[in-house]
Write a protein that holds these residues in place. Sequence first.
Motif, PDB file in Angstrom:
ATOM      1  N   ALA B 157      -0.596  14.682   1.076  1.00  0.00           N
ATOM      2  CA  ALA B 157       0.339  13.569   0.893  1.00  0.00           C
ATOM      3  C   ALA B 157      -0.428  12.286   0.538  1.00  0.00           C
ATOM      4  O   ALA B 157      -0.023  11.536  -0.351  1.00  0.00           O
ATOM      5  N   LEU B 158      -1.550  12.074   1.217  1.00  0.00           N
ATOM      6  CA  LEU B 158      -2.310  10.845   0.971  1.00  0.00           C
ATOM      7  C   LEU B 158      -2.923  10.815  -0.422  1.00  0.00           C
ATOM      8  O   LEU B 158      -3.001   9.759  -1.045  1.00  0.00           O
ATOM      9  N   GLN B 159      -3.325  11.995  -0.908  1.00  0.00           N
ATOM     10  CA  GLN B 159      -3.842  12.068  -2.279  1.00  0.00           C
ATOM     11  C   GLN B 159      -2.811  11.541  -3.274  1.00  0.00           C
ATOM     12  O   GLN B 159      -3.128  10.851  -4.232  1.00  0.00           O
ATOM     13  N   LEU B 160      -1.536  11.889  -2.976  1.00  0.00           N
ATOM     14  CA  LEU B 160      -0.454  11.490  -3.880  1.00  0.00           C
ATOM     15  C   LEU B 160      -0.295   9.991  -3.931  1.00  0.00           C
ATOM     16  O   LEU B 160      -0.025   9.412  -4.968  1.00  0.00           O
ATOM     17  N   VAL B 161      -0.448   9.368  -2.751  1.00  0.00           N
ATOM     18  CA  VAL B 161      -0.290   7.920  -2.686  1.00  0.00           C
ATOM     19  C   VAL B 161      -1.288   7.265  -3.643  1.00  0.00           C
ATOM     20  O   VAL B 161      -0.970   6.299  -4.330  1.00  0.00           O
ATOM     21  N   HIS B 162      -2.491   7.854  -3.722  1.00  0.00           N
ATOM     22  CA  HIS B 162      -3.492   7.299  -4.628  1.00  0.00           C
ATOM     23  C   HIS B 162      -3.186   7.644  -6.079  1.00  0.00           C
ATOM     24  O   HIS B 162      -3.453   6.873  -6.984  1.00  0.00           O
ATOM     25  N   GLU B 163      -2.616   8.849  -6.276  1.00  0.00           N
ATOM     26  CA  GLU B 163      -2.349   9.291  -7.641  1.00  0.00           C
ATOM     27  C   GLU B 163      -1.295   8.438  -8.324  1.00  0.00           C
ATOM     28  O   GLU B 163      -1.293   8.297  -9.548  1.00  0.00           O
ATOM     29  N   ALA B 213       5.767  11.518  -0.198  1.00  0.00           N
ATOM     30  CA  ALA B 213       4.479  11.687   0.488  1.00  0.00           C
ATOM     31  C   ALA B 213       4.407  10.755   1.704  1.00  0.00           C
ATOM     32  O   ALA B 213       3.908  11.135   2.768  1.00  0.00           O
ATOM     33  N   GLU B 214       4.937   9.548   1.556  1.00  0.00           N
ATOM     34  CA  GLU B 214       4.920   8.607   2.691  1.00  0.00           C
ATOM     35  C   GLU B 214       5.760   9.130   3.852  1.00  0.00           C
ATOM     36  O   GLU B 214       5.410   8.948   5.017  1.00  0.00           O
ATOM     37  N   ARG B 226       4.900   2.844   4.355  1.00  0.00           N
ATOM     38  CA  ARG B 226       5.571   2.262   3.182  1.00  0.00           C
ATOM     39  C   ARG B 226       5.122   0.814   3.037  1.00  0.00           C
ATOM     40  O   ARG B 226       4.836   0.142   4.027  1.00  0.00           O
ATOM     41  N   HIS B 227       5.108   0.350   1.852  1.00  0.00           N
ATOM     42  CA  HIS B 227       4.740  -1.040   1.567  1.00  0.00           C
ATOM     43  C   HIS B 227       3.329  -1.390   2.038  1.00  0.00           C
ATOM     44  O   HIS B 227       3.044  -2.525   2.372  1.00  0.00           O
ATOM     45  N   THR B 228       2.482  -0.375   2.139  1.00  0.00           N
ATOM     46  CA  THR B 228       1.083  -0.624   2.482  1.00  0.00           C
ATOM     47  C   THR B 228       0.249  -0.374   1.222  1.00  0.00           C
ATOM     48  O   THR B 228       0.484   0.607   0.519  1.00  0.00           O
TER      49      THR B 228
END
Lengths: 273, 242
Positions: B157-163, B213-214, B226-228
């Motif tokens: 999930a965290l990878q997605l936040v970066h992607e 992902a969040e 969210r919003h981070t």
Amino acid sequence: MSATRDPRFAPRLAGACIDFAPEASCLEIQGLSLAYGDTPALEALSLRVPRHRVTAFIGPSGCGKSTLLRALNRLHDLNEEVVREGRILLDGQDIHAPEVSVAELRRRVGMVFQAPNPFPMSIYDNVAFGLRLQGRVSKRKRDDTVEWALRSAALWHEVKDRLQASAWSLSGGQQQRLVIARTLAVGPEVLLLDEPASALDPISTLKIEELIRNLKSTLTLVLVTHNMQQAARVSDYTAFLQGGELVEYGPTDTLFTNPRLRRTENYITGRMA
Amino acid sequence: MDITSDIHSQHISRQFNQELDELKTHLMAMGGLVEKQVQDAVAALLESDSDLGRRVVDNDRAVNDMQIKIDEECTQVLARRQPTASDLRLVLAVIRAASDLERIGDEASKIARNACELIDANNGTRGFVEVRLISEHVRRMVRDALTSFARLDTQLALQLVHEDEEVDNEYRSAMRSLMTFMMEDARAISPVLSLMWILRALERIGDHANNLAEYVVYLVKGLDIRHTDPDDLDEEELGPKG
């Protein structure tokens, strides 16, 4: 009662209890162990109860939550089987210190039980009972205090026209609020509530919960309940006990949404251990 | 406390286990349908298949119906079970995820409508390189988001936040090259605008996958990210399950 270490108690478990630093504490329990004869009920339990907040004790039957609550106003004193060690401080003073009078302690730390237990007398006399025990109080002062206590317990409007009627003429929910008024009349600092609404219907339960919320502006409240939704609704802090030990203690906001330990999670979500 | 994938099947009440299981199953089914919608919408454009495009538009109703059904099931669980802790977080995450999946469905249908217009206008293959690149990226994101939900995998999930940041960059660069087309040839403005809507929809799909992902992080860790700013996320706190 024994003040020295008793071999029946298990060794203290370092880190078994998750403590946190709540606001200014009113009651402080330090390493409290308690056993009924050979059966341990509480093991090396430490916990601080913050002032003017509602703290709930939850846990399965036999986890020691009622035992702990009763220890807070020395209800175990008359049970010779009970062995205790550790200290309980009320405003920094050990409640078992020789100079502390049990009657005065119980005035300061009031208790309300599961089943309403009004005395077989009038509504007025029930509330005035503690005042009369305390000694001479003018009728005027007594009337004022009875009215104040009944108002504080959110019962005044329902009973003001029949103060001389028998307390038993009231409904279960009203009787429970009457018992709370009786406790409030003597001016306690702490109110201990042992399943105060478990015998009441939903509307009476909500009235008691509303009352608990209102009382915390002037009182420190400790609530024992089997009803987790109730603990979640009314308390500021929640302590989860299991097998006589404190498992997790923290702000109610986080304990019911994201507990830190698996044991707590399993209990509050109804999972198998 | 972190949760593991078997946690929602250990209640004393088997009925409750079943209800939570169904929520997850239905969310995954909705995710599968939405994934297919995005795939078909993009294929309609790239393969000039306007029949497929119209089917995607029609199918959006099925996506909407699934959201309503999942919402209703969540309402029932909240009302009847008063879930707490990870159960509560699961219900909240499912409600939110269903809402994002429905929006992805809307975007897919937008892509399909614009694809049909482009096919009718005989646009040729201008802009297809950009669409293919971004669509592959966001489709992978949607798939990974659903996988991380199913496996409660916060690392994925965290990878997605970066992607999502990468997709945003690709989107900006595609916009620039499409603007060049418009400046070069005024007759291209209308079809290129349609392409821009398609790219915009794909970029939004990436945002929704990021939201999914969040919710996985919220569900597993109880942390609301969210919003981070992704760079401010404390990898250690969010790291592998402890």
